[in-house]
Every structure is written in structure tokens, then in C-alpha cells.
Motif scaffolding. Structure first.
Motif, PDB file in Angstrom:
ATOM      1  N   SER A 238     -47.297   4.678 -19.505  1.00 62.17           N
ATOM      2  CA  SER A 238     -47.957   4.101 -18.381  1.00 62.17           C
ATOM      3  C   SER A 238     -48.096   4.334 -17.053  1.00 62.17           C
ATOM      4  CB  SER A 238     -47.417   2.458 -18.652  1.00 62.17           C
ATOM      5  OG  SER A 238     -46.245   2.501 -18.053  1.00 62.17           O
TER       6      SER A 238
ATOM      7  N   GLY B 186     -53.039   4.316 -18.430  1.00 63.94           N
ATOM      8  CA  GLY B 186     -51.834   3.773 -17.902  1.00 63.94           C
ATOM      9  C   GLY B 186     -52.002   2.162 -17.698  1.00 63.94           C
TER      10      GLY B 186
ATOM     11  N   ALA C 152     -51.674   0.820 -21.344  1.00 62.64           N
ATOM     12  CA  ALA C 152     -49.940   1.031 -21.708  1.00 62.64           C
ATOM     13  C   ALA C 152     -49.131   0.091 -21.196  1.00 62.64           C
ATOM     14  CB  ALA C 152     -49.570   2.364 -21.566  1.00 62.64           C
ATOM     15  N   LEU C 153     -49.231  -0.076 -19.659  1.00 59.33           N
ATOM     16  CA  LEU C 153     -48.487  -0.980 -18.948  1.00 59.33           C
ATOM     17  C   LEU C 153     -48.853  -2.758 -19.674  1.00 59.33           C
ATOM     18  CD1 LEU C 153     -46.474  -1.684 -16.732  1.00 59.33           C
ATOM     19  CD2 LEU C 153     -48.456  -1.812 -15.254  1.00 59.33           C
TER      20      LEU C 153
ATOM     21  N   TYR D  37     -47.112  -2.763 -22.998  1.00 54.72           N
ATOM     22  CA  TYR D  37     -45.587  -2.867 -22.763  1.00 54.72           C
ATOM     23  C   TYR D  37     -44.891  -4.101 -22.370  1.00 54.72           C
ATOM     24  CZ  TYR D  37     -40.886  -1.888 -20.661  1.00 54.72           C
ATOM     25  OH  TYR D  37     -39.734  -1.807 -20.216  1.00 54.72           O
TER      26      TYR D  37
END
Length: 218
Positions: A116, A168, A171-172, A175
Motif C-alpha cells: 500500500s 495503494g 491495499a490500504l 489492510y
């Protein structure tokens, strides 16, 4: 223009971006499945395990934990295997098992966090290399370049930036979603562990524990 042909204009930096996206997706899907399977009906589990512990039926309690196959049940199973060694050894075993289960749950999440952060940077690197190409083209044509001469570098700059930021951001977001799920499981493990330790301590002191008198704290 198809999406694939457009992405191909991003240049060689699209290769690490593509690989990082595949890795992120694989870890996110695998962790999602693990977290979903790790969920435990805490009130129902505590009611059953309390009944067995109050009767000091440790073998049945261990068998029940094996059937549940959740991190919280695994922790309790590890502690109950040390039941004959006393309350402190049970507590120590539960703490050790807890750390191991947390490590298992968080496996791979650091990679998702890294992706990320790295994916947008790769995108910005593509912006730089793309603009370098564009300026080199202007220099080669001695300032007489038209927009079509600069299109290659500009395409690379824009495509890699957009793809890097998209990877990014996604993914963040996942997460944070997975971390929230794991924190909930850790809280469940703490509640179950503390409750079981309290019951074991009371029974080891010879105090009579009445199941209905104990509240489940969630």
C-alpha cells in the motif's frame, strides 16, 4: 482503445505494479478466509467450557476446544493441557499460545501494508521516467516536437501514477479492514482467556463456582 492496450503504455514499471497487485490480492483473499473461519461464538463457547471446568472435566473441555478449531479455542486447549501443573502454568501456556495465534492471524499483513505504501511510489517513479522521456524527445527534436511526439512519455507518467495510486488505495483499505477483524478476534481471545483463568483459579482454590453467577464480559 482497450484497457490492456492502455495499460501497456505504462512501460516497464507496470511489471512490478502488476506483480505487487497479484501478491496483495492473494494475501487479502487468504487472510479474509482465515479471519472468517476464526470467528467464535464467544457466549456459547464460554457457557459450554465453564460447565466442563466447573465439573473439572478437563478431557472433555480439551476435546471441545479441538472441535471448535478457532484461535481462542486453541489458546484454551494449550492452557488446559497444563491444568495438572497449576494455575500459573496454565496462565503462562495461554499467554504463549496467545502470542502464537496473534502472529498467525497477522501473517502477511505487513506485506499488504508495504504494498500500500510502495505502489504509489512506483507510480510516481513512472511519472518521473515518463516526463524524462518526454523532455528527451523534445531535446532530440530540438524543440520542434508536437504533442504526438510526447505522447509516449506522458502516457507512461499518467498510467503508472493512476495504477500505483489505485493499488495503494485498495491495499490500504483492505489492510485496515483485515486489521480491524483481527483486533476483534484478539479481543475475543482475551475475554475467553481471562474468563477461563478466573474459573480455573476459583476451582483450584476449592471455591464453588455457580455458572449462572458469572457474567460474560464482551
Amino acid at each position: 482503445m482497450s484497457i490492456l492496450s492502455m495499460l501497456s503504455k505504462g512501460g516497464w514499471l507496470m511489471i512490478p505494479l502488476f506483480i505487487s497487485s497479484i501478491i496483495a490480492v492473494a494475501i487479502i483473499v487468504e487472510r479474509y478466509i482465515v479471519i472468517k473461519k476464526s470467528k467464535l461464538n464467544v457466549p456459547a463457547f464460554l457457557v459450554k467450557i465453564r460447565g466442563m471446568l466447573i465439573k473439572e472435566d478437563i478431557s472433555s473441555a480439551i476435546s471441545y476446544c479441538i472441535e471448535e478449531k478457532s484461535p481462542a479455542a486453541n489458546i484454551i486447549k494449550s492452557g488446559l493441557k497444563k491444568y495438572h501443573l497449576g494455575h500459573e502454568r496454565v496462565k503462562e501456556s495461554i499467554e504463549n499460545a496467545g502470542r502464537q495465534e496473534v502472529a498467525k492471524l497477522e501473517k502477511g499483513l505487513s506485506i499488504v501494508a508495504t504494498i500500500s505504501g510502495i505502489a504509489p511510489l512506483l507510480g510516481f517513479l513512472g511519472t518521473v521516467t515518463g516526463m524524462i522521456q518526454a523532455f528527451m524527445r523534445i531535446q532530440d527534436l530540438q524543440g520542434s516536437a508536437n504533442p504526438s511526439d510526447l505522447a509516449g512519455g506522458i502516457w507512461e507518467a499518467l498510467i503508472t501514477t493512476a495504477v500505483g495510486l489505485a493499488i495503494g488505495i485498495i491495499a490500504l483499505a483492505f489492510y485496515n479492514y483485515l486489521t480491524t477483524g483481527i483486533n476483534k478476534l484478539i479481543l475475543d481471545m482475551e475475554v475467553v482467556s481471562n474468563d477461563v483463568l478466573d474459573i480455573i483459579e476459583e476451582t483450584s482454590r476449592g471455591n464453588k463456582v455457580i455458572q449462572e453467577d458469572i457474567e460474560i464480559e464482551l
